[in-house]
Design an enzyme around this catalytic site. Structure first.
Site, PDB file in Angstrom:
ATOM      1  N   HIS A   1      36.980  31.079  44.258  1.00 56.16           N
ATOM      2  CA  HIS A   1      38.356  31.416  44.661  1.00 56.16           C
ATOM      3  C   HIS A   1      39.082  30.192  45.238  1.00 56.16           C
ATOM      4  O   HIS A   1      39.518  30.200  46.392  1.00 56.16           O
ATOM      5  CB  HIS A   1      38.358  32.571  45.672  1.00 56.16           C
ATOM      6  CG  HIS A   1      39.632  33.363  45.622  1.00 56.16           C
ATOM      7  ND1 HIS A   1      39.670  34.729  45.726  1.00 56.16           N
ATOM      8  CD2 HIS A   1      40.926  32.972  45.460  1.00 56.16           C
ATOM      9  CE1 HIS A   1      40.925  35.144  45.646  1.00 56.16           C
ATOM     10  NE2 HIS A   1      41.702  34.095  45.485  1.00 56.16           N
TER      11      HIS A   1
ATOM     12  N   ASP B   1      37.293  32.518  38.718  1.00 52.80           N
ATOM     13  CA  ASP B   1      37.515  31.964  40.057  1.00 52.80           C
ATOM     14  C   ASP B   1      37.440  33.094  41.085  1.00 52.80           C
ATOM     15  O   ASP B   1      37.503  32.841  42.284  1.00 52.80           O
ATOM     16  CB  ASP B   1      38.896  31.294  40.103  1.00 52.80           C
ATOM     17  CG  ASP B   1      39.163  30.573  41.418  1.00 52.80           C
ATOM     18  OD1 ASP B   1      38.259  29.838  41.876  1.00 52.80           O
ATOM     19  OD2 ASP B   1      40.253  30.742  41.999  1.00 52.80           O
TER      20      ASP B   1
ATOM     21  N   ARG C   1      42.149  38.528  40.154  1.00 49.64           N
ATOM     22  CA  ARG C   1      41.349  39.295  41.120  1.00 49.64           C
ATOM     23  C   ARG C   1      40.098  39.802  40.401  1.00 49.64           C
ATOM     24  O   ARG C   1      40.184  40.269  39.260  1.00 49.64           O
ATOM     25  CB  ARG C   1      42.128  40.492  41.675  1.00 49.64           C
ATOM     26  CG  ARG C   1      43.175  40.141  42.735  1.00 49.64           C
ATOM     27  CD  ARG C   1      42.554  39.629  44.051  1.00 49.64           C
ATOM     28  NE  ARG C   1      43.560  39.311  45.048  1.00 49.64           N
ATOM     29  CZ  ARG C   1      44.128  38.127  45.232  1.00 49.64           C
ATOM     30  NH1 ARG C   1      43.783  37.093  44.475  1.00 49.64           N
ATOM     31  NH2 ARG C   1      45.025  37.942  46.184  1.00 49.64           N
TER      32      ARG C   1
ATOM     33  N   GLU D   1      33.200  39.462  45.724  1.00 48.70           N
ATOM     34  CA  GLU D   1      33.221  38.103  46.287  1.00 48.70           C
ATOM     35  C   GLU D   1      33.256  38.074  47.808  1.00 48.70           C
ATOM     36  O   GLU D   1      32.890  37.079  48.425  1.00 48.70           O
ATOM     37  CB  GLU D   1      34.412  37.315  45.736  1.00 48.70           C
ATOM     38  CG  GLU D   1      35.777  37.792  46.234  1.00 48.70           C
ATOM     39  CD  GLU D   1      36.922  36.954  45.682  1.00 48.70           C
ATOM     40  OE1 GLU D   1      36.935  36.656  44.483  1.00 48.70           O
ATOM     41  OE2 GLU D   1      37.813  36.597  46.481  1.00 48.70           O
TER      42      GLU D   1
HETATM   43  P1  NAI Z   1      53.648  37.917  39.905  1.00 50.30           P
HETATM   44  O1  NAI Z   1      53.971  39.167  40.616  1.00 50.30           O
HETATM   45  O2  NAI Z   1      54.677  36.821  39.802  1.00 50.30           O
HETATM   46  O3  NAI Z   1      53.216  38.270  38.388  1.00 50.30           O
HETATM   47  C1  NAI Z   1      52.323  39.306  38.062  1.00 50.30           C
HETATM   48  C2  NAI Z   1      52.752  39.830  36.694  1.00 50.30           C
HETATM   49  O4  NAI Z   1      51.775  40.787  36.262  1.00 50.30           O
HETATM   50  C3  NAI Z   1      54.115  40.556  36.727  1.00 50.30           C
HETATM   51  O5  NAI Z   1      54.988  40.022  35.762  1.00 50.30           O
HETATM   52  C4  NAI Z   1      53.740  42.001  36.429  1.00 50.30           C
HETATM   53  O6  NAI Z   1      54.761  42.698  35.705  1.00 50.30           O
HETATM   54  C5  NAI Z   1      52.476  41.818  35.595  1.00 50.30           C
HETATM   55  N1  NAI Z   1      51.672  43.024  35.441  1.00 50.30           N
HETATM   56  C6  NAI Z   1      51.542  44.067  36.305  1.00 50.30           C
HETATM   57  N2  NAI Z   1      50.729  45.005  35.762  1.00 50.30           N
HETATM   58  C7  NAI Z   1      50.349  44.529  34.541  1.00 50.30           C
HETATM   59  C8  NAI Z   1      49.527  45.042  33.507  1.00 50.30           C
HETATM   60  N3  NAI Z   1      48.931  46.239  33.599  1.00 50.30           N
HETATM   61  N4  NAI Z   1      49.363  44.302  32.382  1.00 50.30           N
HETATM   62  C9  NAI Z   1      49.983  43.094  32.252  1.00 50.30           C
HETATM   63  N5  NAI Z   1      50.763  42.565  33.213  1.00 50.30           N
HETATM   64  C10 NAI Z   1      50.948  43.270  34.335  1.00 50.30           C
HETATM   65  O7  NAI Z   1      52.291  37.380  40.547  1.00 50.30           O
HETATM   66  P2  NAI Z   1      51.691  35.905  40.450  1.00 50.30           P
HETATM   67  O8  NAI Z   1      52.215  35.083  41.574  1.00 50.30           O
HETATM   68  O9  NAI Z   1      51.829  35.398  39.072  1.00 50.30           O
HETATM   69  O10 NAI Z   1      50.151  36.202  40.779  1.00 50.30           O
HETATM   70  C11 NAI Z   1      49.322  36.944  39.891  1.00 50.30           C
HETATM   71  C12 NAI Z   1      48.006  37.237  40.573  1.00 50.30           C
HETATM   72  O11 NAI Z   1      47.281  36.034  40.757  1.00 50.30           O
HETATM   73  C13 NAI Z   1      48.132  37.813  42.002  1.00 50.30           C
HETATM   74  O12 NAI Z   1      48.311  39.213  41.971  1.00 50.30           O
HETATM   75  C14 NAI Z   1      46.826  37.429  42.621  1.00 50.30           C
HETATM   76  O13 NAI Z   1      45.916  38.494  42.443  1.00 50.30           O
HETATM   77  C15 NAI Z   1      46.350  36.226  41.806  1.00 50.30           C
HETATM   78  N6  NAI Z   1      46.263  34.992  42.617  1.00 50.30           N
HETATM   79  C16 NAI Z   1      45.085  34.270  42.594  1.00 50.30           C
HETATM   80  C17 NAI Z   1      44.945  33.106  43.338  1.00 50.30           C
HETATM   81  C18 NAI Z   1      43.692  32.272  43.313  1.00 50.30           C
HETATM   82  O14 NAI Z   1      43.514  31.439  44.216  1.00 50.30           O
HETATM   83  N7  NAI Z   1      42.801  32.426  42.353  1.00 50.30           N
HETATM   84  C19 NAI Z   1      46.057  32.638  44.190  1.00 50.30           C
HETATM   85  C20 NAI Z   1      47.269  33.428  44.079  1.00 50.30           C
HETATM   86  C21 NAI Z   1      47.351  34.569  43.335  1.00 50.30           C
END
Ligand code: NAI
Length: 334
Positions: free
Chosen positions: A297, A260, A236, A265
């Site tokens: 994105h 990305d 994000r 954005e």
């Molecule tokens: P997820 O929930 O499986 O993993 C997120 C991880 O970040 C968790 O393990 C959590 O404990 C960790 N986390 C939380 N706070 C943290 C911190 N302060 N420092 C380090 N780690 C921390 O989520 P997932 O599916 O892996 O997605 C991650 C992010 O990717 C989403 O929140 C979304 O913003 C982004 N995303 C981007 C897309 C794109 O098209 N560019 C598409 C889908 C998701």
């Protein structure tokens, strides 16, 4: 059940219509709106039971109150991140809110790798050069990724998928996450954030945007990074303080940047602005650096992921309509 689908692009229609057809008798009435949901466009949802939204639709308390006032009872996110939703306000208003927690973590991970590979070996510049008959290599020098250290901030679904690919390339993996994963421990080492920033040749962000993580990559974090390191953000935009990144690029401390996602954005991405004058000076400054790579994105943008998003979104709506339990409702349980 009628649904106002906001920020609807041609591909959203294609995959949602396909998923709706597969539901046969229990199909829904999908009312597509090109506009993003905001205080100005909320009236388009009048007469609908639900709204279906994406990453740059705004679901703050006033918008949610207006939706509830218009008779909307459900909000369907066709994405994983929910930083654009005031979850507390939605709960207060009794709105059903559900997301698509994992459609294709590999799709986003593969895009993060594409960004790293492109920026490192300058394939985007080589493509243009060769088409113009310029076969000089000057300016295309990269580093061998094998043996380099990559720091992953967030080792959830996407961070892990990225780690698996990087392991195959032969990178050393460092992870930072308040909730460590057993699988990551088989691929790399958990370290504190400061140690990760100091040791990594590439830092890639895979954590959600929350009040705690907003601008986690600020001037201090950038100064803590290795000189010449690469920063990658497919998570994000607001995880990164863009002004601080520009200063770090200007001072030559930050080696390169691939993004990305971008803090502002919502006024740029997902539409053709090629005939417009873009008045976001911060974004335009970023575009002047030869060592900055930006995509709009598209990490999620594979046919497999869109098909999964559409199917899960309509299944979430079906759970709401029939009162059956739904595991994707917000706030999420770990
Ligand atoms: P997820 O929930 O499986 O993993 C997120 C991880 O970040 C968790 O393990 C959590 O404990 C960790 N986390 C939380 N706070 C943290 C911190 N302060 N420092 C380090 N780690 C921390 O989520 P997932 O599916 O892996 O997605 C991650 C992010 O990717 C989403 O929140 C979304 O913003 C982004 N995303 C981007 C897309 C794109 O098209 N560019 C598409 C889908 C998701």
């Amino acid at each position: 059940m009628k649904v106002a689908v906001f920020s609807a692009q041609r591909y959203d229609r294609f995959f949602l219509d396909e998923a709706n057809r597969l539901r046969a008798a229990q199909g829904f009435e999908l009312d597509y709106q090109e506009a993003a949901l905001s205080a100005q466009t909320v009236a388009l949802a009048r007469g609908c039971d639900a709204v279906c939204v994406f990453v740059n639709d705004r679901l703050d308390a006033p918008v949610l109150e207006a939706l509830a006032g218009a008779g909307v009872r459900a909000v369907l996110l066709r994405c994983a991140g929910f930083n654009n939703v005031d979850v507390a306000a939605a709960a207060r208003l009794g709105l059903f809110v559900a997301r698509v927690p994992a459609y294709s973590p590999e799709a986003v991970a593969e895009h993060a790798i594409a960004l790293i590979m492109t920026l490192n070996r300058h394939t985007h510049r080589a493509y243009n050069r060769v088409r113009e008959g310029n076969f000089a290599l000057d300016g295309l020098l990269g580093m061998t990724l094998h043996g380099k250290s990559v720091g992953l901030i967030g080792t959830g679904k996407i961070g892990l998928a990225t780690a698996r690919i990087l392991k195959g390339i032969g990178c050393r993996l460092l992870g930072a996450d308040p909730f460590p994963s057993e699988e990551f421990k088989t691929l790399g080492d958990y370290v504190g954030l400061d140690e990760l920033l100091a040791r990594a040749d590439i830092v890639s962000l895979h954590c959600p945007l929350t009040e705690d993580t907003r601008h986690m990559i600020d001037a201090r974090a950038l100064a803590a990074m290795k000189s010449g390191a690469m920063l990658v953000n497919t998570s994000r935009g607001a995880l990164v303080d863009t002004q601080a990144v520009i200063a770090a690029l200007k001072s030559r401390h930050l080696g390169s940047l691939a993004i990305d996602v971008y803090e502002q954005e919502s006024s740029l991405f997902f539409r053709d602005r090629s005939d417009d004058i873009i008045d976001d000076d911060v974004f335009q400054r970023l575009m002047t650096f030869p060592n900055v790579l930006v995509t709009g994105h598209q990490g999620f943008f594979t046919a497999e992921a869109l098909r999964e998003i559409a199917a899960v979104t309509l299944d979430n709506l079906d759970a709401f309509a029939t009162g059956r339990p739904c595991e994707n409702i917000l706030p999420p349980t770990r």
